[in-house]
Design a protein around this motif. Sequence first.
Motif, mmCIF file in Angstrom:
data_model
loop_
_atom_site.group_PDB
_atom_site.id
_atom_site.type_symbol
_atom_site.label_atom_id
_atom_site.label_comp_id
_atom_site.label_asym_id
_atom_site.label_seq_id
_atom_site.Cartn_x
_atom_site.Cartn_y
_atom_site.Cartn_z
ATOM 1 N N SER A 1 -15.806 54.480 -11.477
ATOM 2 C CA SER A 1 -15.709 55.748 -10.752
ATOM 3 C C SER A 1 -14.706 55.718 -9.608
ATOM 4 O O SER A 1 -14.535 56.712 -8.911
ATOM 5 C CB SER A 1 -17.083 56.119 -10.181
ATOM 6 O OG SER A 1 -18.021 56.245 -11.205
ATOM 7 N N ASP A 2 -14.057 54.595 -9.401
ATOM 8 C CA ASP A 2 -13.150 54.418 -8.264
ATOM 9 C C ASP A 2 -11.710 54.711 -8.691
ATOM 10 O O ASP A 2 -10.915 53.812 -8.955
ATOM 11 C CB ASP A 2 -13.274 52.997 -7.719
ATOM 12 C CG ASP A 2 -12.555 52.792 -6.402
ATOM 13 O OD1 ASP A 2 -11.673 53.601 -6.062
ATOM 14 O OD2 ASP A 2 -12.863 51.803 -5.718
ATOM 15 N N HIS A 3 -11.381 55.986 -8.735
ATOM 16 C CA HIS A 3 -10.065 56.408 -9.211
ATOM 17 C C HIS A 3 -8.942 55.918 -8.301
ATOM 18 O O HIS A 3 -7.845 55.622 -8.765
ATOM 19 C CB HIS A 3 -10.019 57.926 -9.363
ATOM 20 C CG HIS A 3 -11.086 58.440 -10.283
ATOM 21 N ND1 HIS A 3 -11.060 58.220 -11.643
ATOM 22 C CD2 HIS A 3 -12.226 59.117 -10.035
ATOM 23 C CE1 HIS A 3 -12.130 58.752 -12.199
ATOM 24 N NE2 HIS A 3 -12.855 59.306 -11.243
ATOM 25 N N PHE A 4 -9.203 55.833 -7.003
ATOM 26 C CA PHE A 4 -8.169 55.395 -6.067
ATOM 27 C C PHE A 4 -7.815 53.928 -6.301
ATOM 28 O O PHE A 4 -6.631 53.572 -6.374
ATOM 29 C CB PHE A 4 -8.624 55.625 -4.621
ATOM 30 C CG PHE A 4 -7.548 55.344 -3.615
ATOM 31 C CD1 PHE A 4 -6.442 56.176 -3.508
ATOM 32 C CD2 PHE A 4 -7.627 54.247 -2.779
ATOM 33 C CE1 PHE A 4 -5.439 55.926 -2.587
ATOM 34 C CE2 PHE A 4 -6.630 53.990 -1.851
ATOM 35 C CZ PHE A 4 -5.539 54.827 -1.751
ATOM 36 N N SER A 5 -8.823 53.064 -6.425
ATOM 37 C CA SER A 5 -8.552 51.641 -6.692
ATOM 38 C C SER A 5 -7.822 51.457 -8.010
ATOM 39 O O SER A 5 -6.926 50.621 -8.124
ATOM 40 C CB SER A 5 -9.856 50.823 -6.684
ATOM 41 O OG SER A 5 -10.378 50.738 -5.378
ATOM 42 N N CYS B 1 -15.755 38.693 -2.998
ATOM 43 C CA CYS B 1 -14.918 39.370 -3.981
ATOM 44 C C CYS B 1 -13.461 38.960 -3.775
ATOM 45 O O CYS B 1 -12.992 38.843 -2.640
ATOM 46 C CB CYS B 1 -15.045 40.880 -3.845
ATOM 47 S SG CYS B 1 -14.096 41.781 -5.096
ATOM 48 N N LYS B 2 -12.757 38.757 -4.869
ATOM 49 C CA LYS B 2 -11.330 38.470 -4.827
ATOM 50 C C LYS B 2 -10.618 39.467 -5.736
ATOM 51 O O LYS B 2 -10.959 39.598 -6.914
ATOM 52 C CB LYS B 2 -11.053 37.036 -5.289
ATOM 53 C CG LYS B 2 -9.606 36.623 -5.159
ATOM 54 C CD LYS B 2 -9.440 35.150 -5.525
ATOM 55 C CE LYS B 2 -8.022 34.672 -5.295
ATOM 56 N NZ LYS B 2 -7.880 33.237 -5.623
ATOM 57 N N LEU B 3 -9.643 40.170 -5.157
ATOM 58 C CA LEU B 3 -8.866 41.173 -5.879
ATOM 59 C C LEU B 3 -7.390 40.831 -5.809
ATOM 60 O O LEU B 3 -6.963 40.097 -4.920
ATOM 61 C CB LEU B 3 -9.052 42.556 -5.231
ATOM 62 C CG LEU B 3 -10.463 43.081 -5.041
ATOM 63 C CD1 LEU B 3 -10.421 44.413 -4.283
ATOM 64 C CD2 LEU B 3 -11.161 43.242 -6.370
ATOM 65 N N LYS B 4 -6.617 41.419 -6.716
ATOM 66 C CA LYS B 4 -5.159 41.321 -6.583
ATOM 67 C C LYS B 4 -4.547 42.643 -6.974
ATOM 68 O O LYS B 4 -5.126 43.434 -7.719
ATOM 69 C CB LYS B 4 -4.583 40.159 -7.378
ATOM 70 C CG LYS B 4 -4.369 40.385 -8.833
ATOM 71 C CD LYS B 4 -3.622 39.195 -9.450
ATOM 72 C CE LYS B 4 -3.376 39.445 -10.915
ATOM 73 N NZ LYS B 4 -2.651 38.352 -11.543
ATOM 74 N N ASP C 1 -10.233 47.281 1.969
ATOM 75 C CA ASP C 1 -11.442 48.107 1.986
ATOM 76 C C ASP C 1 -12.165 48.046 0.646
ATOM 77 O O ASP C 1 -13.398 47.999 0.594
ATOM 78 C CB ASP C 1 -11.074 49.541 2.347
ATOM 79 C CG ASP C 1 -12.282 50.387 2.681
ATOM 80 O OD1 ASP C 1 -13.111 49.954 3.508
ATOM 81 O OD2 ASP C 1 -12.387 51.495 2.126
ATOM 82 N N SER C 2 -11.415 48.018 -0.443
ATOM 83 C CA SER C 2 -12.034 47.875 -1.767
ATOM 84 C C SER C 2 -12.687 46.504 -1.905
ATOM 85 O O SER C 2 -13.803 46.392 -2.426
ATOM 86 C CB SER C 2 -10.995 48.080 -2.875
ATOM 87 O OG SER C 2 -10.623 49.435 -2.954
ATOM 88 N N ALA C 3 -12.016 45.467 -1.434
ATOM 89 C CA ALA C 3 -12.606 44.120 -1.488
ATOM 90 C C ALA C 3 -13.902 44.073 -0.676
ATOM 91 O O ALA C 3 -14.898 43.488 -1.112
ATOM 92 C CB ALA C 3 -11.613 43.080 -0.973
ATOM 93 N N LEU C 4 -13.886 44.696 0.494
ATOM 94 C CA LEU C 4 -15.093 44.771 1.321
ATOM 95 C C LEU C 4 -16.214 45.491 0.572
ATOM 96 O O LEU C 4 -17.348 44.989 0.501
ATOM 97 C CB LEU C 4 -14.788 45.509 2.628
ATOM 98 C CG LEU C 4 -16.001 45.932 3.467
ATOM 99 C CD1 LEU C 4 -16.706 44.716 4.039
ATOM 100 C CD2 LEU C 4 -15.588 46.898 4.561
ATOM 101 N N ALA D 1 -6.573 39.871 -2.096
ATOM 102 C CA ALA D 1 -7.542 40.154 -1.034
ATOM 103 C C ALA D 1 -8.826 39.397 -1.353
ATOM 104 O O ALA D 1 -9.385 39.543 -2.440
ATOM 105 C CB ALA D 1 -7.826 41.644 -0.941
ATOM 106 N N GLU D 2 -9.262 38.580 -0.408
ATOM 107 C CA GLU D 2 -10.458 37.774 -0.614
ATOM 108 C C GLU D 2 -11.462 38.104 0.484
ATOM 109 O O GLU D 2 -11.226 37.835 1.660
ATOM 110 C CB GLU D 2 -10.090 36.296 -0.584
ATOM 111 C CG GLU D 2 -11.148 35.396 -1.133
ATOM 112 C CD GLU D 2 -10.616 33.992 -1.427
ATOM 113 O OE1 GLU D 2 -11.327 33.250 -2.107
ATOM 114 O OE2 GLU D 2 -9.516 33.645 -0.967
#
Length: 136
Positions: free
Chosen positions: A13-17, A32-35, A59-62, A94-95
């Motif tokens: 549901s997170d269209h922005f991410s 969480c770890k994102l790239k 903010d998404s990682a948080l 982002a970690e």
Amino acid sequence: MNAKEIVNKMMRSDHFSKWLGIQVIKVAPGYCKLKCVVKRDVLNGFGIAHGGFTYSLADSALAFAANSSGTQCLSVETVISHTRKLSEGDVVTAEALLVSESSKFGYFEVKLTSKRKIVAIFKGTVYKTEKKWSTQ
């Protein structure tokens, strides 16, 4: 639901991410770890990544790290410090990690890195609601 199921449900549901091109690398309770790759669409007038890009990634990682423990959480305060510029094509990681928590609040730190160097530090406090994540 386990951490990965929760984050997958959030991402659906997170269209922005999704628009940013965020990829989930690893998730566990409180972590969480994102790239993401810096796209031309996120460059500012100086030709470098807009601060809102790194803020949004952090903010998404948080959000994913905070919710991954099974309780629905909402951010109540965040702050970011940018330490290096980012250019088009740079890959940013982002970690997010839970540093401290109480029954109602969680405190997280998110390190954003590119080319093995810290590009931003983000700190966030979340409020833990009474709602639990479920498959419904």
